[in-house]
Design an enzyme around this catalytic site. Structure first.
Site, mmCIF file in Angstrom:
data_model
loop_
_atom_site.group_PDB
_atom_site.id
_atom_site.type_symbol
_atom_site.label_atom_id
_atom_site.label_comp_id
_atom_site.label_asym_id
_atom_site.label_seq_id
_atom_site.Cartn_x
_atom_site.Cartn_y
_atom_site.Cartn_z
ATOM 1 N N CYS A 90 40.488 77.405 20.508
ATOM 2 C CA CYS A 90 41.529 78.299 20.008
ATOM 3 C C CYS A 90 42.358 78.826 21.172
ATOM 4 O O CYS A 90 42.017 78.623 22.329
ATOM 5 C CB CYS A 90 40.937 79.454 19.214
ATOM 6 S SG CYS A 90 39.944 80.516 20.240
ATOM 7 N N CYS A 144 40.769 80.885 23.945
ATOM 8 C CA CYS A 144 40.109 80.133 25.023
ATOM 9 C C CYS A 144 41.098 79.932 26.171
ATOM 10 O O CYS A 144 40.752 80.020 27.347
ATOM 11 C CB CYS A 144 39.653 78.758 24.541
ATOM 12 S SG CYS A 144 38.697 78.781 23.050
ATOM 13 N N ASP A 202 47.284 61.718 -12.281
ATOM 14 C CA ASP A 202 46.760 62.935 -12.877
ATOM 15 C C ASP A 202 47.995 63.699 -13.356
ATOM 16 O O ASP A 202 49.013 63.723 -12.661
ATOM 17 C CB ASP A 202 46.008 63.721 -11.801
ATOM 18 C CG ASP A 202 45.614 65.084 -12.288
ATOM 19 O OD1 ASP A 202 44.948 65.138 -13.332
ATOM 20 O OD2 ASP A 202 45.986 66.078 -11.643
ATOM 21 N N ASP A 251 46.051 65.619 -6.980
ATOM 22 C CA ASP A 251 46.252 66.649 -5.961
ATOM 23 C C ASP A 251 45.157 67.693 -5.910
ATOM 24 O O ASP A 251 45.062 68.444 -4.949
ATOM 25 C CB ASP A 251 47.596 67.343 -6.173
ATOM 26 C CG ASP A 251 47.542 68.315 -7.335
ATOM 27 O OD1 ASP A 251 46.797 68.033 -8.292
ATOM 28 O OD2 ASP A 251 48.216 69.349 -7.279
ATOM 29 N N ASP A 291 40.210 66.147 -8.397
ATOM 30 C CA ASP A 291 40.657 64.751 -8.331
ATOM 31 C C ASP A 291 39.932 63.974 -7.234
ATOM 32 O O ASP A 291 39.997 62.745 -7.201
ATOM 33 C CB ASP A 291 42.165 64.675 -8.045
ATOM 34 C CG ASP A 291 42.995 65.217 -9.189
ATOM 35 O OD1 ASP A 291 42.540 65.078 -10.343
ATOM 36 O OD2 ASP A 291 44.068 65.781 -8.936
#
Lengths: 119, 743
Positions: free
Chosen positions: B15, B18, B431, B630, B634
């Site tokens: 991160c 650091c 979907d 999505d 799914d």
């Protein structure tokens, strides 16, 4: 048949046998690697065959000493890695294989080969 | 004071904090004047006094704070690498020019058709030897070096073939030049072939030069993506605006972005609104309007407004970093179609060397006089014509261009195998909710009866639904608010589960809900029966509003189909694909939506956990199936499909399970991904066909198979022209993919 022709046939035949033996029958010794290994890229890979552990992170430190453009990339297709190897610079690739087996690594044009054995 | 600059890798950073810890630790050292750490590249650059500071001290300064410095590793910046590459190309070009000039002069003085026009000096064999030697050993040094290194590993490559071929020609010519009597003695006219050796080296180097230039173009997409990254961010800290390097931004920072500026990292708008050009990341050409609460993506461009946003993702976590990682992985993966080429190329060069021996023997023993000359020239031709590089480049270059082109259009392909499978898709399952539709219900129809007007009806409905938690209520309140209607004050509000809501407005009783509620209240629906049936047949949910026990209007709500859905589906049908819709909706609604989209095969009332089984059922029909979805639910279906396609607005789980991720929400991208796959595969096939057939046809020609019938032989110089153009043509063909339309 003239002697020179016989000599040419014999030499050519021996040349074919030698080429086959020299290039196609070589068997390398796998180098067992625990944490990291330095692989020198110069006309091939040294060491060419390495043996690493499954599920453990191993560092492969490639250093290209050979300016041949063919060797400027290393491809570990099974691990989805393609890396540019700048000349004389160490490039570290970390692998954590999840399955055992034999995987090849090659140059960008697939002319030079190395093998990674995962146990 | 002597100052050194050193760049080295640091391991263990995760991160931005650091970064600061390591920088502080390095800066505290006596002798260090500057230390910057880059989280994205995981590298530190330190300017220091080498007398006061050693590598070990730098290393322990980093390890003391819990990280690892790889100081012995010399890091070159991208600029350095670029310069190095430019220098390589420059050197190569110089060698090409020199060897072609020298080779050309030798050719002029020795080629039968040209010899009469050349100066006498060029016809002198010793002069030719003098001109050929630097080409052979200076320009061709790289070939020798690579060959010797390869031989040490018992490996042979293209350089080996060039070295054997040209050395044979050079040595033969040298012997002819130095010992002509010897040749006459064995019945051969003393004629050297320095031109063959020199021109071959010049042409092959020329081929390499163009190949290197073309190859750089195949990785352009990734360079472009990396170049998108912003360098600085205007961060608000302690009430002040400060310009910080992108690496110093931490999660939670509030960042201000002004018109025309690049958004530095990913985040959520906290104040302000703007229109944002996201085309560079999503491929979406239209700017997107964003308001407070909306997410923004790093590297996109703010167009009009000024806003502040809270950084939520930085460094390797940003969308751009993830895209780069995905594209790099895809470019490093191998396509199954490549396997045969891989296997052949690993045997190729030794086999060619064996064929060269065979050629020599056959021509020497059975060929016409002078047999030695024919045997030598044909052997050289065999060695030079063989081109393993074209086979090795055929697939990876096309994959690199194809995946890069996909990324430019917001299509991220997980690996080469997914790209290859996508061109075989026969059926594509969508979907419904969130993929074909927006996933958020919206008001579609308002019908007012009697003296009631539409605005008042919506005001009444919005007012009473304001207190409801039902998912459809949100759509009605939102619609009322979007029309700037001032809502009434509602008293005695009550939700009636499974029916609707009731309450009092201006002392009048209002009920709002479904048929059951109207029946319960004894409100007649005769007036609206036809209208209700019509709306329901169109796949909409109809709610009725009763005022003082009388029906005053209807409000229909539906999950709106995405604007791009129809066009996207038509594009797929034009590709000859069967389109299937899968949904949890009831048969009537599902069928209505399917019909409106031109989908004939609708799988309705499918519970989320049954989607995977439905995918497998279609696969059992022998079809290659793609699933587009999505949501988290799914993910199993995406993984089960031959190609899982996740829409970019979707969840991380869906993206993880997918083979192809569409960053934008445009459904036309599905067809684009399939077209891209088809075009990439066509390029690969053409490349492989060219690379294979080139070698299969021309190696026998070089061996002289046409000679017995047609008296045709391949001049080694022409062999080198063919060889040099062979690999370039494969790379150029892959680059042509960039120009192909996938829209």
């Amino acid at each position: 048949m003239d002697a020179d022709k016989i000599i040419v046939i014999v030499v050519s035949f021996l040349g074919i046998i030698f080429t086959y033996w020299f290039f196609l029958t070589k068997k390398g010794q796998a180098v067992s690697v625990s944490d990291s290994v330095d692989i020198v890229v110069d006309g091939g890979y040294s060491p060419e065959i390495i043996s690493i552990s499954k599920g453990k992170t191993t560092k492969l430190n490639f250093t290209r000493r050979d300016p041949t453009s063919c060797l400027e990339e290393v491809v570990l297709g099974d691990f989805k890695i393609r890396r540019h190897l700048p000349l004389n610079q160490k490039v570290t690739i970390e692998l954590k294989p999840e399955k055992s087996g034999e995987f090849t690594y090659t140059c960008g044009m697939n002319m030079y080969h190395g093998k990674i054995i995962v146990k | 004071m002597n100052q050194n600059k050193k760049t080295f890798s640091i391991k263990g950073m995760h991160c931005a904090s650091c970064v600061m810890v390591i920088e502080d630790s390095l800066k505290k050292m006596d002798g260090v004047t500057q230390a910057t750490v880059n989280l994205a590249t995981e590298k530190a650059t330190v300017i220091y006094d080498p007398i006061k500071v050693t590598d070990e001290q730098l290393s322990s300064a980093v390890s003391n704070v819990g990280y690892q410095a790889l100081i012995t590793e010399e890091i070159k910046t991208e600029d350095d690498e670029q310069k190095e590459k430019q220098q390589e190309l420059h050197d190569l070009r110089f060698k090409v020019v020199v060897s072609l000039i020298l080779g050309g002069l030798i050719l002029w003085g020795s080629f039968p058709g040209l010899i009469k026009t050349s100066p006498v000096i060029l016809q002198n064999f010793f002069v030719q030897l003098l001109l050929a030697t630097p080409v052979q050993f200076w320009a061709g040094f790289g070939f020798y070096r690579a060959t010797i290194s390869a031989i040490k590993h018992r490996t042979a490559n293209m350089d080996t073939l060039v070295v054997i071929g040209t050395t044979v020609a050079y040595i033969y010519s040298t012997v002819v030049t130095l010992l002509p009597q010897l040749m006459i003695k064995v019945g051969i006219e003393p004629m050297p072939y320095f031109d063959t050796a020199a021109v071959i080296i010049g042409l092959i180097l020329l081929g390499r030069y163009f190949e290197a230039k073309a190859k750089a173009g195949t990785s352009e997409a990734i360079k472009k993506l990396i170049g998108l990254q912003a360098k600085t961010a205007r961060v608000l800290r302690a009430g002040q605006e400060i310009d910080l390097s992108i690496n110093e931004v931490v999660i939670g920072d509030i960042i201000r972005v002004r018109p025309g500026e690049k958004i530095p990292v990913d985040g959520i708008i906290v104040e302000g609104e703007s229109s944002i050009d996201e085309s560079m990341v999503t491929g979406e050409s239209m700017p997107v309007e964003k308001i407070s609460g909306d997410t923004v993506v790093g590297a996109t461009i703010n167009k009009t407004g000024t806003f502040t946003f809270r950084a939520t993702k930085i460094g390797q976590e940003t969308m751009l970093a993830q895209i780069i990682k995905l594209v790099q992985e895809a470019q490093g993966s191998k396509a199954p179609i490549q396997r045969l080429a891989d296997m052949i190329s690993s045997y190729f060069v030794p086999v060619v060397i064996m064929l060269a021996f065979l050629t020599f023997a056959v021509w020497y023993v059975f060929g016409p006089a002078p047999t030695l000359l024919f045997a030598l020239l044909n052997t050289v031709a065999v060695l030079i014509i063989a081109c393993p590089c074209a086979m090795g480049l055929a697939t990876p270059t096309a994959i690199m261009v194809g995946t890069g082109k996909g990324a430019e259009h917001g299509i991220l392909i997980k690996d080469a195998e997914s790209l290859e499978t996508a061109h075989k898709i026969k059926t594509i399952i969508f979907d419904k909710t969130g993929t074909l539709t927006k996933g958020k219900p919206e008001v579609t129809d308002i019908t007012a009866f009697g003296s009631m007007d539409k605005d008042t009806l919506l005001k009444l409905a919005g007012s009473i639904e304001k207190g409801s938690e039902h998912s459809l209520a949100e759509a009605i309140v939102k619609e009322a608010e979007s029309q700037n209607l001032v809502l009434f004050k509602v008293e005695k509000f009550q939700a009636i589960p499974g029916h609707g809501v009731e309450g009092m407005v201006d002392n009048q009783r209002i009920v709002f809900g479904n048929k059951r509620l109207m029946n319960k209240e004894g409100i007649s629906l005769t007036l609206a029966d036809d209208q209700i049936a019509k709306l329901e047949d169109a796949g909409k949910t109809v709610m009725m509003i009763g005022l003082e026990n009388k029906l005053v209007g209807l409000i229909a709500v539906a999950d709106i189909v995405k604007d791009s859905a129809r066009e996207g589906l038509i594009a797929l049908q034009k590709l000859g694909l069967e389109v299937v819709m899968i949904t949890g909706d009831n048969q009537r609604t599902a069928k209505a939506i399917g019909q409106s989209l031109g989908i004939t095969r609708v799988l309705a009332e499918v519970l989320p956990d049954q989607k995977e089984a439905e995918v497998r059922k279609i696969q059992a029909e022998g079809k290659v199936v793609a699933m587009v979805g999505d949501g988290i639910n799914d993910a199993p279906a995406l993984a089960a499909a031959d190609v899982g396609i996740a829409m970019g607005s979707g969840t991380d789980v869906a993206i993880e399970a997918a083979d192809i991720t569409l960053i934008n929400k445009d459904l036309k991208s599905v067809a684009m991904a399939i077209v891209l796959s088809k075009k990439t595969m066509r390029t690969i096939r053409l490349n492989l066909f060219w690379a294979f057939s080139y070698n299969i046809v021309l190696i026998p020609v070089a061996m002289g198979v046409l000679y017995p019938v047609f008296k045709l032989l391949l001049n080694p110089i022409f062999a080198s022209v063919a060889m040099a153009t062979s690999s370039i043509s494969v790379v150029v063909n892959s680059l042509l993919l960039k120009r192909k339309k996938i829209v």
